[in-house]
Design a protein around this motif. Structure first.
Motif: not given
Length: 560
Positions: A267-291
């Motif tokens: 449960l803890g790993i799943a939460m951290m895995a999603f949070l880290e993935s979501a943070a990275v995905a949003r952090g590297i997203r370019q303005p021209s890319e879909p949300p």
């Protein structure tokens, strides 16, 4: 001539499968291949190093760069994120093994790993089915900072015996005791291993600082292997990793008897895995890319872990370092990730004997330089400057991680986050409005929930008691978009309490969805029949001025 956004897929092609590959332009292939090779030069040796955090064979990290990455490339919404594993996930995996009583050196370790990765995937699937993507993302950033500080400090200390070339491992008895044990063991440090460790760390830091375009992990791994082969470091007592078998991973079935013991950690790993993935995905997203779609990322992370559970991999998550390299090298789509997967497969098929020459200290150097960055002192300073509450949440979470363990830190951080959320929900935001004669008004400026309806009721009663000779209260509910039975009961109680004081309650501005629910109760219909539900405060004030107030005859909302 019409222009086209780089990497943007036509709206009609939005789909669940390979969203970043839709409308692929062959002119992007060269950049994607270069980016995939560059990211692979970082992620392959780094993932092998992270496997050592959990005391697992190095090939486990190598395998994590295969199935999970390929599955995310076909399902994920980020165009440049590279999904393998992270130091946080590897550390939480090690903690889960310890708490479940799994001996990672045993023959059953790979089945235990398969069980853990499978559980993480199942938890993420359930979260996706319940559309909990946005809910999980509500976890306070302070919690993540605290957990990462705990991970950074714990892992760094745990790698010290390997950096020092100690034949025994004095760590593992708690963070403070581990630090003391390492300091006491310094006189027994192995000179050649220490020299190699210092050189490896120095090269990594210097390349990162002055030549960031050069893949430092690849340079250090290649240098360590070359030094081992040329200088015969094993003859000098320098330890190397266990032999890496050539070939692709053999499917491993999970041990379902371990599910109860591993579920809390999963449960803890799943939460951290999603949070880290979501943070990275949003952090590297370019303005021209879909949300970034949280639920899509949940599905992709779940599928990546389910695939990895059959192929001897650590739980998978998006990693910032390799994703940043991927993006800086010009990745346009997830084709770059598929190139990284092909590189990992090539390494597994061809370079197994070469990898077996890698010094353990080299992997330890990779781990330490990666996790030290998790101890984000500037982030703590920023929290202290902006919000003392968030600062102390991060400090407490980190302290729990260093004393009671990282899984306990995750639990403490999540509990702290939702305590703050609940306290915020209970906060009363009641703004006094216009007063006309003996009629007063107030506007509820926040949402009304079960947690705060009684507090709002008491606040309105105090407002009526404090007003001189008030005989009517106009309550503006224009922000109450949902009306539950509990909330309606609370409003009916307020009506009764005011009536006992000789004060009439009028409701205004109730949005359509809430009004539709309220209209199913006899109490609310009674208010409507007596003209006590109006569209605006001005209309209510005009109605009170035009006619004398009438006592409330309304009852409680229907129980059915």
């Amino acid at each position: 001539m019409a222009t086209r956004q780089v990497g943007a897929a036509p709206a009609r092609s939005r789909t669940w499968f390979a969203p970043t590959l839709r409308g692929y332009d062959r002119r992007w292939l060269g950049r994607d291949v270069l980016a995939g090779l560059s990211a692979g030069a970082v992620v392959v040796p780094q993932a092998m190093a992270y496997a050592s955090i959990a005391e697992l064979p190095a090939q486990v990290g190598l395998y994590t760069c295969m199935a999970p990455m390929a599955v995310y490339a076909l399902l994920g919404g980020s165009r440049a994120m590279s999904v393998s594993t992270t130091s946080t996930i590897a550390t939480l995996s090690a903690t889960t093994f310890v708490s479940a009583g799994v001996a990672v050196s045993s023959d059953d370790a790979l089945r235990a790993l398969s069980t853990l990765t499978l559980l993480v995937g199942v938890v993420l699937v359930v979260a996706r089915l319940l559309t909990l993507g946005s809910l999980v993302e509500n976890i306070n950033k302070s919690t993540l900072i605290g957990v990462q500080i705990g991970v950074g400090a714990t892992v760094a200390v745990g790698q010290m015996p390997k950096l020092l070339g100690l034949t025994d491992d004095p760590t593992g008895t708690g963070f403070i005791r581990s630090v003391v044990a390492v300091v006491e063991a310094l006189p027994r440090a192995h000179g050649p291993t220490v020299a190699l460790s210092v050189a490896s760390v120095a090269v990594l830091l210097l390349l990162r600082r002055f030549v960031p375009a050069v893949p430092g992990p690849l340079v250090v791994v290649a240098g360590g292997i070359a030094a081992s082969a040329v200088l015969h470091l094993t003859d000098l007592g320098v330890e190397v990793i266990d032999p890496v078998p050539s070939g692709l991973p053999v499917p491993v079935l999970p041990d379902l008897s371990l599910v109860p013991a591993m579920l809390p950690g999963a449960l803890g790993i799943a939460m951290m895995a999603f949070l880290e993935s979501a943070a990275v995905a949003r952090g590297i997203r370019q303005p021209s890319e879909p949300p970034i779609d949280s639920d899509r990322e949940l599905l992709a992370a779940a599928a990546a872990n389910l695939a990895g559970s059959l192929t001897q991999t650590l739980p998978a998550a998006g990693g910032f370092s390799q994703s940043a390299v991927n993006q800086r090298a010009g990745a346009r789509t997830q084709v770059s990730t598929l190139v990284t997967v092909a590189l990992a497969v090539l390494v597994a098929l061809v370079l197994g004997p070469v990898l077996a020459l890698m010094p353990t200290a080299t992997l330890a150097a990779l781990v330490v330089t990666a996790v030290v960055g998790l101890i984000d002192v500037p982030a703590l300073r920023r929290l202290a400057r902006i919000s003392r509450r968030d600062f102390w949440l991060a400090v407490v979470t980190a302290a729990v991680g260093l004393t009671a363990g990282l899984l306990a830190a995750v639990v403490a951080g999540v509990a702290g986050t939702y305590f703050l959320v609940l306290r915020e929900l209970q906060r009363v935001r009641l703004a006094p409005g216009p007063v006309v004669g003996t009629t007063i008004s107030a506007r509820i400026e926040g949402a009304v929930y079960t947690a705060n309806v009684l507090a709002y009721e008491n606040a309105v009663l105090r407002l009526a008691d404090d007003a001189d000779a008030a005989d009517a209260v106009v309550l503006d509910l224009s922000r109450m978009h949902e009306a539950t039975v509990t909330v309606l009961d609370g409003l009916a109680d307020l009506d009764h309490e005011l009536a006992q004081r000789g004060v009439v309650l009028l409701l205004v501005g109730l949005p359509g969805s809430a009004a539709e629910t309220a209209a199913r109760t006899a109490w609310f219909r009674g208010l409507v029949d007596h003209g006590r539900v109006l569209p605006t405060v001005d209309a209510a004030m005009a109605a009170r001025t035009a006619r004398a107030p009438r006592a409330s005859q309304a009852g409680r909302p229907d129980q059915g």
